[in-house]
Scaffold this motif. Structure first.
Motif, PDB file in Angstrom:
ATOM      1  N   PRO A 160       0.807  -1.217   0.000  1.00 55.57           N
ATOM      2  CA  PRO A 160       0.000   0.000   0.000  1.00 55.57           C
ATOM      3  C   PRO A 160       0.840   1.267   0.000  1.00 55.57           C
ATOM      4  CG  PRO A 160       0.032  -0.983   2.182  1.00 55.57           C
ATOM      5  CD  PRO A 160       0.788  -1.916   1.279  1.00 55.57           C
ATOM      6  N   LEU A 161       0.285   2.304  -0.623  1.00 59.18           N
ATOM      7  CA  LEU A 161       0.875   3.647  -0.579  1.00 59.18           C
ATOM      8  C   LEU A 161      -0.287   4.616  -0.605  1.00 59.18           C
ATOM      9  CD1 LEU A 161       3.457   5.406  -0.585  1.00 59.18           C
ATOM     10  CD2 LEU A 161       3.275   5.464  -3.065  1.00 59.18           C
ATOM     11  N   GLY A 162      -0.496   5.314   0.480  1.00 54.07           N
ATOM     12  CA  GLY A 162      -1.637   6.224   0.575  1.00 54.07           C
ATOM     13  C   GLY A 162      -2.936   5.467   0.417  1.00 54.07           C
ATOM     14  N   ASP A 163      -3.785   5.929  -0.488  1.00 55.72           N
ATOM     15  CA  ASP A 163      -5.080   5.292  -0.733  1.00 55.72           C
ATOM     16  C   ASP A 163      -4.991   4.108  -1.684  1.00 55.72           C
ATOM     17  OD1 ASP A 163      -6.259   7.179   0.888  1.00 55.72           O
ATOM     18  OD2 ASP A 163      -6.810   8.506  -0.773  1.00 55.72           O
ATOM     19  N   LEU A 164      -3.840   3.864  -2.272  1.00 61.69           N
ATOM     20  CA  LEU A 164      -3.700   2.790  -3.254  1.00 61.69           C
ATOM     21  C   LEU A 164      -3.230   1.511  -2.556  1.00 61.69           C
ATOM     22  CD1 LEU A 164      -1.942   4.830  -6.076  1.00 61.69           C
ATOM     23  CD2 LEU A 164      -4.355   4.163  -5.954  1.00 61.69           C
ATOM     24  N   PRO A 165      -3.970   0.405  -2.696  1.00 65.78           N
ATOM     25  CA  PRO A 165      -3.616  -0.816  -1.968  1.00 65.78           C
ATOM     26  C   PRO A 165      -2.442  -1.585  -2.558  1.00 65.78           C
ATOM     27  CG  PRO A 165      -5.592  -1.185  -3.269  1.00 65.78           C
ATOM     28  CD  PRO A 165      -5.243   0.278  -3.406  1.00 65.78           C
ATOM     29  N   HIS A 166      -2.210  -1.479  -3.874  1.00 65.14           N
ATOM     30  CA  HIS A 166      -1.190  -2.304  -4.526  1.00 65.14           C
ATOM     31  C   HIS A 166      -0.308  -1.431  -5.416  1.00 65.14           C
ATOM     32  CE1 HIS A 166      -3.365  -5.715  -3.013  1.00 65.14           C
ATOM     33  NE2 HIS A 166      -4.454  -5.301  -3.621  1.00 65.14           N
TER      34      HIS A 166
ATOM     35  N   ALA B 192       1.894 -11.450  -7.880  1.00 70.20           N
ATOM     36  CA  ALA B 192       0.713 -10.649  -7.522  1.00 70.20           C
ATOM     37  C   ALA B 192      -0.542 -11.205  -8.194  1.00 70.20           C
ATOM     38  CB  ALA B 192       0.929  -9.192  -7.920  1.00 70.20           C
ATOM     39  N   ALA B 193      -0.435 -11.572  -9.461  1.00 73.24           N
ATOM     40  CA  ALA B 193      -1.585 -12.142 -10.170  1.00 73.24           C
ATOM     41  C   ALA B 193      -2.018 -13.448  -9.512  1.00 73.24           C
ATOM     42  CB  ALA B 193      -1.247 -12.366 -11.641  1.00 73.24           C
ATOM     43  N   THR B 194      -1.062 -14.277  -9.127  1.00 68.49           N
ATOM     44  CA  THR B 194      -1.374 -15.534  -8.451  1.00 68.49           C
ATOM     45  C   THR B 194      -2.090 -15.282  -7.124  1.00 68.49           C
ATOM     46  OG1 THR B 194       0.522 -16.595  -9.483  1.00 68.49           O
ATOM     47  CG2 THR B 194      -0.341 -17.636  -7.515  1.00 68.49           C
ATOM     48  N   LEU B 195      -1.754 -14.174  -6.468  1.00 64.87           N
ATOM     49  CA  LEU B 195      -2.389 -13.815  -5.193  1.00 64.87           C
ATOM     50  C   LEU B 195      -3.760 -13.168  -5.374  1.00 64.87           C
ATOM     51  CD1 LEU B 195       0.745 -12.429  -3.304  1.00 64.87           C
ATOM     52  CD2 LEU B 195      -0.411 -14.632  -2.949  1.00 64.87           C
ATOM     53  N   GLY B 196      -4.187 -12.998  -6.631  1.00 66.56           N
ATOM     54  CA  GLY B 196      -5.509 -12.420  -6.895  1.00 66.56           C
ATOM     55  C   GLY B 196      -5.530 -10.908  -7.013  1.00 66.56           C
ATOM     56  N   ILE B 197      -4.371 -10.282  -7.059  1.00 58.50           N
ATOM     57  CA  ILE B 197      -4.305  -8.833  -7.241  1.00 58.50           C
ATOM     58  C   ILE B 197      -4.595  -8.542  -8.714  1.00 58.50           C
ATOM     59  CG2 ILE B 197      -2.785  -6.809  -7.155  1.00 58.50           C
ATOM     60  CD1 ILE B 197      -1.305  -8.261  -4.823  1.00 58.50           C
ATOM     61  N   THR B 198      -5.560  -7.679  -8.972  1.00 59.78           N
ATOM     62  CA  THR B 198      -5.990  -7.440 -10.357  1.00 59.78           C
ATOM     63  C   THR B 198      -5.411  -6.171 -10.969  1.00 59.78           C
ATOM     64  OG1 THR B 198      -7.984  -6.329  -9.578  1.00 59.78           O
ATOM     65  CG2 THR B 198      -8.147  -8.697 -10.044  1.00 59.78           C
ATOM     66  N   ARG B 199      -4.946  -5.246 -10.142  1.00 65.18           N
ATOM     67  CA  ARG B 199      -4.385  -3.995 -10.652  1.00 65.18           C
ATOM     68  C   ARG B 199      -3.237  -3.581  -9.743  1.00 65.18           C
ATOM     69  NH1 ARG B 199      -6.432   1.585 -12.753  1.00 65.18           N
ATOM     70  NH2 ARG B 199      -4.990   3.003 -11.710  1.00 65.18           N
ATOM     71  N   VAL B 200      -2.160  -3.128 -10.383  1.00 63.03           N
ATOM     72  CA  VAL B 200      -1.017  -2.613  -9.642  1.00 63.03           C
ATOM     73  C   VAL B 200      -0.723  -1.223 -10.176  1.00 63.03           C
ATOM     74  CG1 VAL B 200       1.435  -2.921  -9.107  1.00 63.03           C
ATOM     75  CG2 VAL B 200      -0.065  -4.922  -9.253  1.00 63.03           C
TER      76      VAL B 200
ATOM     77  N   ALA C 177      -0.235   2.397 -14.278  1.00 66.24           N
ATOM     78  CA  ALA C 177      -1.004   1.264 -13.756  1.00 66.24           C
ATOM     79  C   ALA C 177      -0.905   0.111 -14.747  1.00 66.24           C
ATOM     80  CB  ALA C 177      -2.466   1.654 -13.541  1.00 66.24           C
ATOM     81  N   ILE C 178      -1.160  -1.085 -14.238  1.00 66.57           N
ATOM     82  CA  ILE C 178      -1.212  -2.278 -15.074  1.00 66.57           C
ATOM     83  C   ILE C 178      -2.336  -3.169 -14.566  1.00 66.57           C
ATOM     84  CG2 ILE C 178       0.490  -3.554 -13.697  1.00 66.57           C
ATOM     85  CD1 ILE C 178       1.507  -4.809 -16.313  1.00 66.57           C
ATOM     86  N   SER C 179      -3.074  -3.748 -15.488  1.00 68.89           N
ATOM     87  CA  SER C 179      -4.092  -4.742 -15.150  1.00 68.89           C
ATOM     88  C   SER C 179      -3.441  -6.113 -15.190  1.00 68.89           C
ATOM     89  CB  SER C 179      -5.251  -4.690 -16.144  1.00 68.89           C
ATOM     90  OG  SER C 179      -6.097  -5.804 -15.928  1.00 68.89           O
ATOM     91  N   LEU C 180      -3.695  -6.912 -14.161  1.00 69.99           N
ATOM     92  CA  LEU C 180      -3.137  -8.260 -14.110  1.00 69.99           C
ATOM     93  C   LEU C 180      -4.167  -9.313 -14.490  1.00 69.99           C
ATOM     94  CD1 LEU C 180      -0.967  -8.041 -10.867  1.00 69.99           C
ATOM     95  CD2 LEU C 180      -0.333  -7.535 -13.238  1.00 69.99           C
ATOM     96  N   SER C 181      -5.308  -8.892 -14.995  1.00 75.08           N
ATOM     97  CA  SER C 181      -6.373  -9.836 -15.353  1.00 75.08           C
ATOM     98  C   SER C 181      -5.895 -10.854 -16.378  1.00 75.08           C
ATOM     99  CB  SER C 181      -7.589  -9.084 -15.891  1.00 75.08           C
ATOM    100  OG  SER C 181      -8.091  -8.244 -14.878  1.00 75.08           O
ATOM    101  N   ASP C 182      -5.133 -10.433 -17.388  1.00 76.18           N
ATOM    102  CA  ASP C 182      -4.630 -11.367 -18.403  1.00 76.18           C
ATOM    103  C   ASP C 182      -3.699 -12.404 -17.785  1.00 76.18           C
ATOM    104  OD1 ASP C 182      -6.044 -10.003 -20.313  1.00 76.18           O
ATOM    105  OD2 ASP C 182      -4.321  -8.865 -21.054  1.00 76.18           O
ATOM    106  N   ARG C 183      -2.858 -11.978 -16.855  1.00 78.94           N
ATOM    107  CA  ARG C 183      -1.956 -12.928 -16.189  1.00 78.94           C
ATOM    108  C   ARG C 183      -2.741 -13.964 -15.399  1.00 78.94           C
ATOM    109  NH1 ARG C 183       1.961  -8.609 -16.029  1.00 78.94           N
ATOM    110  NH2 ARG C 183       4.069  -9.408 -16.191  1.00 78.94           N
ATOM    111  N   GLN C 184      -3.833 -13.512 -14.745  1.00 77.93           N
ATOM    112  CA  GLN C 184      -4.648 -14.451 -13.959  1.00 77.93           C
ATOM    113  C   GLN C 184      -5.313 -15.457 -14.876  1.00 77.93           C
ATOM    114  OE1 GLN C 184      -7.042 -11.619 -11.842  1.00 77.93           O
ATOM    115  NE2 GLN C 184      -5.699 -11.686 -10.062  1.00 77.93           N
ATOM    116  N   GLY C 185      -5.851 -15.008 -16.018  1.00 74.36           N
ATOM    117  CA  GLY C 185      -6.480 -15.921 -16.956  1.00 74.36           C
ATOM    118  C   GLY C 185      -5.494 -16.940 -17.490  1.00 74.36           C
ATOM    119  N   ALA C 186      -4.281 -16.504 -17.808  1.00 76.12           N
ATOM    120  CA  ALA C 186      -3.247 -17.420 -18.304  1.00 76.12           C
ATOM    121  C   ALA C 186      -2.886 -18.440 -17.252  1.00 76.12           C
ATOM    122  CB  ALA C 186      -2.022 -16.628 -18.748  1.00 76.12           C
ATOM    123  N   ARG C 187      -2.819 -18.036 -15.992  1.00 76.47           N
ATOM    124  CA  ARG C 187      -2.484 -18.952 -14.903  1.00 76.47           C
ATOM    125  C   ARG C 187      -3.595 -20.010 -14.733  1.00 76.47           C
ATOM    126  NH1 ARG C 187       2.176 -18.075 -14.007  1.00 76.47           N
ATOM    127  NH2 ARG C 187       3.149 -16.377 -12.947  1.00 76.47           N
ATOM    128  N   GLN C 188      -4.854 -19.575 -14.851  1.00 75.98           N
ATOM    129  CA  GLN C 188      -5.971 -20.516 -14.692  1.00 75.98           C
ATOM    130  C   GLN C 188      -5.982 -21.534 -15.825  1.00 75.98           C
ATOM    131  OE1 GLN C 188      -9.280 -17.845 -14.371  1.00 75.98           O
ATOM    132  NE2 GLN C 188      -8.843 -17.351 -12.244  1.00 75.98           N
TER     133      GLN C 188
END
Length: 180
Positions: free
Chosen positions: A81-87, A114-122, A166-177
């Motif tokens: 976390p940094l300020g209001d941003l969790p990731h 991070a994607a494996t941990l379910g984080i969707t945006r960094v 920012a980066i979306s990790l949704s594609d990484r999560q789909g590839a992992r699944q």
């Protein structure tokens, strides 16, 4: 939590790492581009930093390079976390490791974790006077958000203008699944 890449090992810090951590990060050119470490950076600061690993720090690592049969502490990387941003991803390398692709290699590993941990945006950012960090973020797939922030730098003692990404990790999560 540990990670291994072709040239790097990422692992939590241990109290025994404090003197080597001090040597690696203890450069004004490094600390001035970070928000949290003070300048000058002391052994007490290094001990406090590695001592924080006693709890659950999330995906936060020291970076060790495997080179010529050695394993040297060359930096740190993590998402927290940094300020209001969790990731928010942050990283640093000791000057002798600059320009060798280590930040990009470590960044890829941490984003996969991070994607494996379910984080969707960094989120991430770099001070406007540190464009090399922006190049690393873009190589990792981060895109500018079109905003700028003022982020305090303890090392500089002032808030510094930061370009936000920012980066979306949704594609990484789909590839992992699919691979599972």
């Amino acid at each position: 939590m540990f990670a291994r890449t072709e040239r790097l090992t990422l692992r939590p810090g241990w109290i025994e790492d404090a003197p080597t951590l001090l040597t690696a990060i203890g450069h004004e050119a490094v600390v001035r581009n970070l928000s949290r470490p003070p300048w000058p950076y002391t052994l007490s600061d290094a001990e406090a930093f590695v001592g924080a690993w006693a709890g659950d720090p999330g995906p936060v690592f020291l970076i060790f390079a495997h080179d010529a049969g050695r394993c040297d502490l060359i930096g740190g990387i993590g998402i927290g976390p940094l300020g209001d941003l969790p990731h928010v991803m942050g990283y640093w390398l000791t000057p002798s490791a600059w320009g060798r692709g280590y930040a990009t290699e470590a960044g890829r590993a941490v984003l996969d974790i991070a994607a494996t941990l379910g984080i969707t945006r960094v989120d991430a950012g770099h001070y406007v006077d540190n464009p090399a960090s922006g190049a690393v973020l873009r190589r990792l797939g981060f895109v500018p958000t079109g905003t700028r922030s003022l982020i305090p730098s303890r090392g500089r003692g002032v808030a510094v203008e930061t370009i936000d990404y920012a980066i979306s990790l949704s594609d990484r999560q789909g590839a992992r699944q699919l691979a599972a």
